[in-house]
Motif scaffolding. Sequence first.
Motif, PDB file in Angstrom:
ATOM      1  N   LEU A   1      14.607  -0.744  -3.013  1.00  0.00           N
ATOM      2  CA  LEU A   1      13.362  -0.829  -3.780  1.00  0.00           C
ATOM      3  C   LEU A   1      12.546   0.437  -3.659  1.00  0.00           C
ATOM      4  CD1 LEU A   1      10.627  -1.403  -1.879  1.00  0.00           C
ATOM      5  CD2 LEU A   1      11.726  -3.605  -1.636  1.00  0.00           C
ATOM      6  N   ILE A   2      11.677   0.612  -4.640  1.00  0.00           N
ATOM      7  CA  ILE A   2      10.700   1.694  -4.626  1.00  0.00           C
ATOM      8  C   ILE A   2       9.331   1.050  -4.464  1.00  0.00           C
ATOM      9  CG2 ILE A   2      10.676   1.788  -7.168  1.00  0.00           C
ATOM     10  CD1 ILE A   2      10.088   4.921  -5.273  1.00  0.00           C
ATOM     11  N   ALA A   3       8.624   1.479  -3.422  1.00  0.00           N
ATOM     12  CA  ALA A   3       7.274   0.974  -3.172  1.00  0.00           C
ATOM     13  C   ALA A   3       6.289   2.104  -3.460  1.00  0.00           C
ATOM     14  CB  ALA A   3       7.168   0.439  -1.746  1.00  0.00           C
ATOM     15  N   THR A   4       5.876   2.838  -2.440  1.00  0.00           N
ATOM     16  CA  THR A   4       4.925   3.933  -2.648  1.00  0.00           C
ATOM     17  C   THR A   4       5.599   5.240  -3.055  1.00  0.00           C
ATOM     18  OG1 THR A   4       4.958   4.539  -0.318  1.00  0.00           O
ATOM     19  CG2 THR A   4       3.281   2.927  -1.022  1.00  0.00           C
TER      20      THR A   4
ATOM     21  N   THR B   1       6.071  -2.304  -9.120  1.00  0.00           N
ATOM     22  CA  THR B   1       5.301  -1.496 -10.065  1.00  0.00           C
ATOM     23  C   THR B   1       3.826  -1.372  -9.697  1.00  0.00           C
ATOM     24  OG1 THR B   1       4.944  -3.414 -11.485  1.00  0.00           O
ATOM     25  CG2 THR B   1       6.839  -2.020 -11.993  1.00  0.00           C
ATOM     26  N   PHE B   2       3.270  -2.378  -9.050  1.00  0.00           N
ATOM     27  CA  PHE B   2       1.847  -2.360  -8.705  1.00  0.00           C
ATOM     28  C   PHE B   2       1.515  -1.269  -7.681  1.00  0.00           C
ATOM     29  CE2 PHE B   2       4.094  -5.488  -6.208  1.00  0.00           C
ATOM     30  CZ  PHE B   2       3.676  -5.272  -4.899  1.00  0.00           C
TER      31      PHE B   2
ATOM     32  N   GLY C   1       4.892   3.781  -7.064  1.00  0.00           N
ATOM     33  CA  GLY C   1       5.733   4.788  -6.422  1.00  0.00           C
ATOM     34  C   GLY C   1       6.666   5.476  -7.394  1.00  0.00           C
ATOM     35  N   ASP C   2       7.039   4.771  -8.454  1.00  0.00           N
ATOM     36  CA  ASP C   2       7.922   5.381  -9.452  1.00  0.00           C
ATOM     37  C   ASP C   2       7.251   6.571 -10.130  1.00  0.00           C
ATOM     38  OD1 ASP C   2       6.191   3.439 -10.655  1.00  0.00           O
ATOM     39  OD2 ASP C   2       7.470   3.368 -12.426  1.00  0.00           O
ATOM     40  N   LEU C   3       5.932   6.505 -10.305  1.00  0.00           N
ATOM     41  CA  LEU C   3       5.218   7.632 -10.914  1.00  0.00           C
ATOM     42  C   LEU C   3       5.257   8.857 -10.008  1.00  0.00           C
ATOM     43  CD1 LEU C   3       2.096   5.739 -12.315  1.00  0.00           C
ATOM     44  CD2 LEU C   3       4.248   6.285 -13.486  1.00  0.00           C
TER      45      LEU C   3
END
Length: 185
Positions: A133-136, A164-165, A168-170
Amino acid sequence: MSHLSDADKIYLLNSIREIEDFPKPGIKFKDITTLLGNAEAFTLLMDHLVERYSAMDIDYIAGIESRGFIFGAALASRLKTRFVPIRKPGKLPYTTISEKYSLEYGVDEVCIHIDAFSAINTSKPKVLLIDDLIATGGTATAAVNLINKAGAECIEACFIMNLTFLQGDLYIKKTTSVYSVLEVF
């Protein structure tokens, strides 16, 4: 490249157990062990990733410790390519290079063998980074930087889930392309 149907995404999301207040109060932990224990769900996920990445001519798959090892090694085997582990300091037995990144309270670090991408003779081996997963985005961005520092090119970072909340993807999109199989809002 392929995308899962909404029904398949719901099926995969429902195969992931959520644990309230783990590892601390207020956290809803996404436990992938239930997805791994469901042969049909795991096969669906891996078939999807194979379909997505089979035409990309990937030289290596790098997995972030520790759950990225599970998906990365399985995908590397199915794509008949090489797997490289990205680990915390002191876990790899040979000479390493490292990349530090900031945490909310402090600094952490990821490492890779200095010769991790030397098995093939090409100037810039293509690497797919994978994790559960991607978090921050801190660990994943450090891993992308580390791959590039080691002389390879991270062509994409793949995550089974994107929280998404936390956006981190950004953060990681500043360094490489990002693909998330599932999005959790």
